[in-house]
Design a protein around this motif. Structure first.
Motif, PDB file in Angstrom:
ATOM      1  N   THR A 176       0.922  -1.080   0.140  1.00 36.12           N
ATOM      2  CA  THR A 176       0.126  -0.034  -0.043  1.00 36.12           C
ATOM      3  C   THR A 176       0.981   1.099  -0.116  1.00 36.12           C
ATOM      4  O   THR A 176       0.248   2.346  -0.559  1.00 36.12           O
ATOM      5  CB  THR A 176      -0.940  -0.009   1.238  1.00 36.12           C
ATOM      6  OG1 THR A 176      -1.732  -1.244   1.218  1.00 36.12           O
ATOM      7  CG2 THR A 176      -1.781   1.276   1.358  1.00 36.12           C
ATOM      8  N   GLU A 177       2.040   1.344   0.819  1.00 30.41           N
ATOM      9  CA  GLU A 177       2.877   2.317   0.818  1.00 30.41           C
ATOM     10  C   GLU A 177       3.190   2.883  -0.439  1.00 30.41           C
ATOM     11  O   GLU A 177       3.641   3.563  -0.930  1.00 30.41           O
ATOM     12  CB  GLU A 177       3.962   2.133   1.771  1.00 30.41           C
ATOM     13  CG  GLU A 177       4.844   3.518   2.023  1.00 30.41           C
ATOM     14  CD  GLU A 177       5.885   3.386   2.909  1.00 30.41           C
ATOM     15  OE1 GLU A 177       6.926   4.126   3.064  1.00 30.41           O
ATOM     16  OE2 GLU A 177       6.027   2.336   3.819  1.00 30.41           O
ATOM     17  N   ALA A 178       3.809   1.612  -1.211  1.00 30.02           N
ATOM     18  CA  ALA A 178       4.437   1.681  -2.607  1.00 30.02           C
ATOM     19  C   ALA A 178       3.578   2.177  -3.662  1.00 30.02           C
ATOM     20  O   ALA A 178       3.628   3.187  -4.387  1.00 30.02           O
ATOM     21  CB  ALA A 178       4.890   0.418  -2.902  1.00 30.02           C
ATOM     22  N   VAL A 179       2.170   1.624  -3.466  1.00 30.12           N
ATOM     23  CA  VAL A 179       1.426   2.177  -4.528  1.00 30.12           C
ATOM     24  C   VAL A 179       0.893   3.604  -4.201  1.00 30.12           C
ATOM     25  O   VAL A 179       0.921   4.618  -5.079  1.00 30.12           O
ATOM     26  CB  VAL A 179      -0.065   1.619  -4.278  1.00 30.12           C
ATOM     27  CG1 VAL A 179      -1.137   2.294  -4.996  1.00 30.12           C
ATOM     28  CG2 VAL A 179       0.248   0.122  -4.771  1.00 30.12           C
ATOM     29  N   MET A 180       0.737   4.170  -2.957  1.00 27.59           N
ATOM     30  CA  MET A 180       0.573   5.645  -2.635  1.00 27.59           C
ATOM     31  C   MET A 180       1.580   6.578  -2.953  1.00 27.59           C
ATOM     32  O   MET A 180       1.582   7.820  -3.331  1.00 27.59           O
ATOM     33  CB  MET A 180       0.272   5.796  -1.099  1.00 27.59           C
ATOM     34  CG  MET A 180      -1.016   5.030  -0.658  1.00 27.59           C
ATOM     35  SD  MET A 180      -2.398   5.673  -1.430  1.00 27.59           S
ATOM     36  CE  MET A 180      -2.627   4.293  -2.407  1.00 27.59           C
ATOM     37  N   GLU A 181       2.903   5.972  -3.056  1.00 26.20           N
ATOM     38  CA  GLU A 181       4.203   6.860  -3.203  1.00 26.20           C
ATOM     39  C   GLU A 181       4.274   6.994  -4.854  1.00 26.20           C
ATOM     40  O   GLU A 181       4.669   7.989  -5.252  1.00 26.20           O
ATOM     41  CB  GLU A 181       5.411   6.367  -2.561  1.00 26.20           C
ATOM     42  CG  GLU A 181       5.279   6.391  -1.048  1.00 26.20           C
ATOM     43  CD  GLU A 181       6.454   6.006  -0.579  1.00 26.20           C
ATOM     44  OE1 GLU A 181       7.417   5.310  -1.211  1.00 26.20           O
ATOM     45  OE2 GLU A 181       6.689   6.276   0.784  1.00 26.20           O
ATOM     46  N   VAL A 182       3.948   5.979  -5.582  1.00 23.98           N
ATOM     47  CA  VAL A 182       4.060   5.960  -7.002  1.00 23.98           C
ATOM     48  C   VAL A 182       2.938   6.644  -7.819  1.00 23.98           C
ATOM     49  O   VAL A 182       3.210   7.223  -8.733  1.00 23.98           O
ATOM     50  CB  VAL A 182       4.384   4.394  -7.433  1.00 23.98           C
ATOM     51  CG1 VAL A 182       4.242   4.395  -9.063  1.00 23.98           C
ATOM     52  CG2 VAL A 182       5.694   3.856  -7.153  1.00 23.98           C
ATOM     53  N   ALA A 183       1.866   6.775  -7.224  1.00 27.74           N
ATOM     54  CA  ALA A 183       0.652   7.180  -8.183  1.00 27.74           C
ATOM     55  C   ALA A 183       0.816   8.562  -7.956  1.00 27.74           C
ATOM     56  O   ALA A 183       1.062   9.449  -7.194  1.00 27.74           O
ATOM     57  CB  ALA A 183      -0.471   6.752  -7.325  1.00 27.74           C
ATOM     58  N   PRO A 184       0.415   8.960  -9.270  1.00 29.36           N
ATOM     59  CA  PRO A 184       0.429  10.568  -9.772  1.00 29.36           C
ATOM     60  C   PRO A 184      -0.986  11.262  -9.576  1.00 29.36           C
ATOM     61  O   PRO A 184      -1.033  12.384  -9.906  1.00 29.36           O
ATOM     62  CB  PRO A 184       0.939  10.391 -11.222  1.00 29.36           C
ATOM     63  CG  PRO A 184       0.256   9.263 -11.744  1.00 29.36           C
ATOM     64  CD  PRO A 184       0.317   8.033 -10.599  1.00 29.36           C
ATOM     65  N   VAL A 185      -1.877  10.561  -8.907  1.00 32.88           N
ATOM     66  CA  VAL A 185      -3.095  11.036  -8.732  1.00 32.88           C
ATOM     67  C   VAL A 185      -3.494  11.322  -7.349  1.00 32.88           C
ATOM     68  O   VAL A 185      -2.518  10.822  -6.542  1.00 32.88           O
ATOM     69  CB  VAL A 185      -4.037  10.233  -9.492  1.00 32.88           C
ATOM     70  CG1 VAL A 185      -4.053   9.961 -11.089  1.00 32.88           C
ATOM     71  CG2 VAL A 185      -4.074   8.780  -8.762  1.00 32.88           C
ATOM     72  N   GLU A 186      -4.479  11.896  -7.165  1.00 31.36           N
ATOM     73  CA  GLU A 186      -4.904  11.996  -5.631  1.00 31.36           C
ATOM     74  C   GLU A 186      -5.062  10.460  -4.898  1.00 31.36           C
ATOM     75  O   GLU A 186      -5.340   9.687  -5.540  1.00 31.36           O
ATOM     76  CB  GLU A 186      -6.245  12.798  -5.493  1.00 31.36           C
ATOM     77  CG  GLU A 186      -6.251  13.988  -6.055  1.00 31.36           C
ATOM     78  CD  GLU A 186      -7.601  14.770  -5.892  1.00 31.36           C
ATOM     79  OE1 GLU A 186      -8.632  14.095  -5.642  1.00 31.36           O
ATOM     80  OE2 GLU A 186      -7.726  15.951  -6.306  1.00 31.36           O
ATOM     81  N   ARG A 187      -4.628  10.712  -3.564  1.00 34.02           N
ATOM     82  CA  ARG A 187      -4.570   9.421  -2.844  1.00 34.02           C
ATOM     83  C   ARG A 187      -5.935   8.383  -2.694  1.00 34.02           C
ATOM     84  O   ARG A 187      -5.878   7.321  -2.983  1.00 34.02           O
ATOM     85  CB  ARG A 187      -3.908   9.685  -1.532  1.00 34.02           C
ATOM     86  CG  ARG A 187      -2.287   9.970  -1.540  1.00 34.02           C
ATOM     87  CD  ARG A 187      -1.970  10.244  -0.265  1.00 34.02           C
ATOM     88  NE  ARG A 187      -0.429  10.789  -0.434  1.00 34.02           N
ATOM     89  CZ  ARG A 187       0.537  10.184  -0.430  1.00 34.02           C
ATOM     90  NH1 ARG A 187       0.346   8.850  -0.677  1.00 34.02           N
ATOM     91  NH2 ARG A 187       1.721  10.550  -0.813  1.00 34.02           N
ATOM     92  N   PRO A 188      -7.044   9.329  -2.653  1.00 27.87           N
ATOM     93  CA  PRO A 188      -8.183   8.425  -2.475  1.00 27.87           C
ATOM     94  C   PRO A 188      -8.594   7.732  -3.911  1.00 27.87           C
ATOM     95  O   PRO A 188      -8.914   6.534  -4.010  1.00 27.87           O
ATOM     96  CB  PRO A 188      -9.393   9.553  -2.442  1.00 27.87           C
ATOM     97  CG  PRO A 188      -8.502  10.592  -1.705  1.00 27.87           C
ATOM     98  CD  PRO A 188      -7.246  10.597  -2.019  1.00 27.87           C
ATOM     99  N   VAL A 189      -8.227   8.558  -4.814  1.00 27.08           N
ATOM    100  CA  VAL A 189      -8.322   7.883  -6.221  1.00 27.08           C
ATOM    101  C   VAL A 189      -7.267   6.897  -6.472  1.00 27.08           C
ATOM    102  O   VAL A 189      -7.682   5.704  -6.986  1.00 27.08           O
ATOM    103  CB  VAL A 189      -8.119   8.705  -7.409  1.00 27.08           C
ATOM    104  CG1 VAL A 189      -8.285   8.280  -8.927  1.00 27.08           C
ATOM    105  CG2 VAL A 189      -8.969   9.910  -7.280  1.00 27.08           C
ATOM    106  N   ALA A 190      -6.082   6.831  -6.149  1.00 27.08           N
ATOM    107  CA  ALA A 190      -5.184   5.753  -6.140  1.00 27.08           C
ATOM    108  C   ALA A 190      -5.531   4.498  -5.269  1.00 27.08           C
ATOM    109  O   ALA A 190      -5.235   3.621  -5.751  1.00 27.08           O
ATOM    110  CB  ALA A 190      -3.798   6.205  -5.810  1.00 27.08           C
ATOM    111  N   SER A 191      -6.119   4.820  -4.227  1.00 24.60           N
ATOM    112  CA  SER A 191      -6.397   3.586  -3.265  1.00 24.60           C
ATOM    113  C   SER A 191      -7.577   2.996  -3.906  1.00 24.60           C
ATOM    114  O   SER A 191      -7.633   1.538  -3.662  1.00 24.60           O
ATOM    115  CB  SER A 191      -6.737   4.292  -2.039  1.00 24.60           C
ATOM    116  OG  SER A 191      -7.185   3.281  -1.037  1.00 24.60           O
ATOM    117  N   ALA A 192      -8.408   3.778  -4.731  1.00 28.89           N
ATOM    118  CA  ALA A 192      -9.778   2.809  -5.163  1.00 28.89           C
ATOM    119  C   ALA A 192      -9.357   2.193  -6.295  1.00 28.89           C
ATOM    120  O   ALA A 192      -9.719   1.164  -6.555  1.00 28.89           O
ATOM    121  CB  ALA A 192     -10.551   3.935  -5.644  1.00 28.89           C
ATOM    122  N   ALA A 193      -8.298   2.666  -7.136  1.00 26.68           N
ATOM    123  CA  ALA A 193      -7.887   2.003  -8.360  1.00 26.68           C
ATOM    124  C   ALA A 193      -6.902   0.918  -7.921  1.00 26.68           C
ATOM    125  O   ALA A 193      -7.351  -0.292  -8.549  1.00 26.68           O
ATOM    126  CB  ALA A 193      -6.752   2.829  -9.098  1.00 26.68           C
TER     127      ALA A 193
END
Length: 245
Positions: free
Chosen positions: A134-151
């Motif tokens: 989860t930490e890796a996803v949140m750091e790599v994602a170029p979008v808002e964190r709620p959107v990244a978490s949902a994706a």
């Protein structure tokens, strides 16, 4: 801006933001890693109990031990290992250990003692993975964190939904050992994807640190690793206010 129209002149429905976010290669790649990890995770969670043949109390005791390790390793151990060794190395080693654990399940599927020990041990790996993926996803994602978490959740829970079904069908039709072997292969592919993206994750982690944000595990959510973003700020002592007459 005008909405895009189809061949018949009707406005095209926009895809949800989490689906559009998956066009980013880093987010898509790590979501696939989470898909493969969840495949192994739900093979242990949904298929292994069927082979133990335990009663409700015995099975509850086994997964109590599993759950304690998930919680401790997600909240206490994962941050310390990540700070000392780095995000990607810890993830790769954890995936390899979980793959070896599942390989033992595949070999000694019919030995209940081995299955109990390996199920409980897998809780430690699951705790680390839940937090660090989860930490890796949140750091790599170029979008808002709620959107990244949902994706990310959209993709990973496909793995969680397919694994029990495939495990049941394959275990009944072919061999009780095979579902665990499939999970091992899924983890091997996940390790290959992590190694391929290690530089991207490391750069994103460094950028997040420089930006003054950190991703911490939160106790709420569907796993011990729902992201909570905490800005790093300096705290200055306030001057005492003069007493009013």
């Amino acid at each position: 801006m005008r909405a895009r129209r189809g061949r018949r002149g009707r406005p095209r429905a926009r895809r949800p933001a989490p689906v559009r976010a998956l066009r980013h290669p880093g987010l898509l790649l790590l979501s696939l890693v989470a898909f493969l990890y969840n495949w192994a995770f739900f093979t242990v969670l949904a298929y292994a109990p069927l082979l133990l043949g335990f009663g409700a109390l015995q099975l509850g005791a086994v997964f109590f031990g599993w759950g304690v390790l998930v919680a401790v390793f997600a909240v206490v151990v994962a941050p310390r290992l990540e700070r000392r060794f780095g995000l990607v190395p810890v993830l790769v080693v954890t995936f390899v250990v979980l793959a070896l654990d599942l390989a033992a399940m595949a070999v000694w599927t019919e030995v209940s003692g081995v299955l109990v020990v390996t199920v409980i041990v897998s809780g430690a790996c699951s705790g680390l993975n839940n937090a660090l993926v989860t930490e890796a996803v949140m750091e790599v994602a170029p979008v808002e964190r709620p959107v990244a978490s949902a994706a990310y959740s959209f993709v990973r829970f496909f793995g969680g939904s397919l694994a029990p079904l495939v495990a049941g069908v394959v275990g009944a039709a072919v061999s009780v050992h095979l579902p665990f072997a499939i999970a091992v292969v899924a983890l091997a592919v996940a390790v290959a994807l992590l190694v391929r993206s290690r530089r991207m994750i490391a750069d994103a982690a460094a950028a997040a640190h420089d930006a003054g944000t950190t991703v911490l595990p939160d106790v709420a959510g569907d796993s011990p690793a729902e992201p909570a973003v905490v800005p790093v700020q300096e705290v200055w002592p306030q001057a005492p206010q003069p007493a009013r007459p």
